[in-house]
Scaffold this motif. Sequence first.
Motif, PDB file in Angstrom:
ATOM      1  N   ARG A  58      -8.024   6.570  -4.594  1.00  0.00           N
ATOM      2  CA  ARG A  58      -7.254   5.340  -4.322  1.00  0.00           C
ATOM      3  C   ARG A  58      -7.670   4.214  -5.270  1.00  0.00           C
ATOM      4  O   ARG A  58      -8.853   3.894  -5.399  1.00  0.00           O
ATOM      5  CB  ARG A  58      -7.471   4.904  -2.874  1.00  0.00           C
ATOM      6  N   PRO A 102      -2.079   5.679   1.360  1.00  0.00           N
ATOM      7  CA  PRO A 102      -3.453   5.246   1.652  1.00  0.00           C
ATOM      8  C   PRO A 102      -4.379   6.401   2.011  1.00  0.00           C
ATOM      9  O   PRO A 102      -5.598   6.208   2.070  1.00  0.00           O
ATOM     10  CB  PRO A 102      -3.285   4.282   2.838  1.00  0.00           C
ATOM     11  N   ARG A 156       0.843  -1.206   0.000  1.00  0.00           N
ATOM     12  CA  ARG A 156       0.000   0.000   0.000  1.00  0.00           C
ATOM     13  C   ARG A 156       0.872   1.248   0.000  1.00  0.00           C
ATOM     14  O   ARG A 156       1.866   1.316   0.727  1.00  0.00           O
ATOM     15  CB  ARG A 156      -0.901   0.029   1.239  1.00  0.00           C
ATOM     16  N   GLU A 173      -3.193   0.409  -3.764  1.00  0.00           N
ATOM     17  CA  GLU A 173      -3.098  -0.787  -2.932  1.00  0.00           C
ATOM     18  C   GLU A 173      -3.014  -1.976  -3.880  1.00  0.00           C
ATOM     19  O   GLU A 173      -3.859  -2.138  -4.758  1.00  0.00           O
ATOM     20  CB  GLU A 173      -4.353  -0.892  -2.055  1.00  0.00           C
TER      21      GLU A 173
END
Length: 420
Positions: free
Chosen positions: A93, A88, A85, A155
């Motif tokens: 995202r 974050p 990741r 991610e």
Amino acid sequence: MAGYTPILDWIDSQAPRMRRLVREWSDVNSGSHNVAGLATMLHRLRSAWEPLGGDITELSLPDEETIDSVGKIVNTPLGKALQIRKRPDAPLRAFLCIHMDTVYPADSAFQRCELLDDNTLRGPGVADAKGGLAVMLLAVEALERSPWARSIGWEVLINPDEELGSPGSAPLFDEAARRNHLGLLFEPAMGEGDLVSERGGSGSFELIVHGRSAHAGRDPKAGRNAINAMAEMIGELNLLELNGTTPDGVTINVGKVEGGGPVNVVPDLAICRFNVRVKTPQDQSAAGEGILNFFRNNERKRDGIRLEMHGGFHRPPKPLDPQTARLLDHTVACGKELGLSLGHRRSGGVSDGNQLAAAGLPNLDSLGPRGGKIHSPEEYVLLDSLPERAKLTALLLMELASGEIKWPKSIHEGHEGGLE
Ligand SMILES: [Zn+2]
């Protein structure tokens, strides 16, 4: 487009490295149950991702539970998943994912890559999905080299059990869906590079029939024949599909039957394994209800027979909802900027994208390379598609990050949690 060109050119310069990575990774056997091979893959992938500076976590998965040939639950260990990741807390995202396992077991005869011609590499998992692993890596590397990287968080999840239906990693998709705004998965492209627009769903079930054994000659009436009961029930299952109890979009395939022993013994055990395919979430509810009713009726009417049922819809349908359609349109537009004319079509197959869609995350799941004959000893990848597909995802990520593509920064409804 102009600002993105140097980054996209950089990907082209990495084509030899991509070829090398795919070859090295495919020469490592990582069949879904080869835990040692999966650990080797995880180690190599970790080294490849480390320079990108994200937070790396190795996630242990619960055992896979299966039903053996005598109807008992068996636990089989799975490999670890790798999660990386970065940023974050960024306003936008993206979740990127592909699996490291293949369908080729440790003792498969298909173990090594072979270059068939300048552009065709044959090998275990070259397209599904070691090629996808290389495409995903290069796309993120390219993004990180660009000035827009800081506006987008990402991610990455690399799971070790996709070819088994992701029995251990499935919950990770629900979590990822709550933290991200869109999903990109790197399963192989269809045909000439087409994207998959929507997928049906799939469920697998095991019906275990317990009867009572007895001597077939001396005291047959004392027995309850599990195979006879199962045979009748298979007939009913097939009728379920044909008589319209389940909708048109549903098919039921009895794939395996087991049970019995010496022919002078009334058999006390039979196992029937069947797969159900559905087109829409509505089909899935109807089919689920039909199967439950079938089970309950049989439980009631069969004296001396005990039934057990395991399984369920592990891959819900992945419909083309408006958000997914938008993502598809943006990706096709990025393809056009790169000189690619990408089509799209429905697929009868299933992927982790099904799971993500059911958890509410719009996603595209066929961003991997072009190739073919996957799940066979003839599996191949077309090497020129490695940089081609990496550029496609890199451009999409950069356009999302730069704001050229406007993507809603709110999580799909139905999801709670600390997101704007
Ligand atoms: Zn795959």
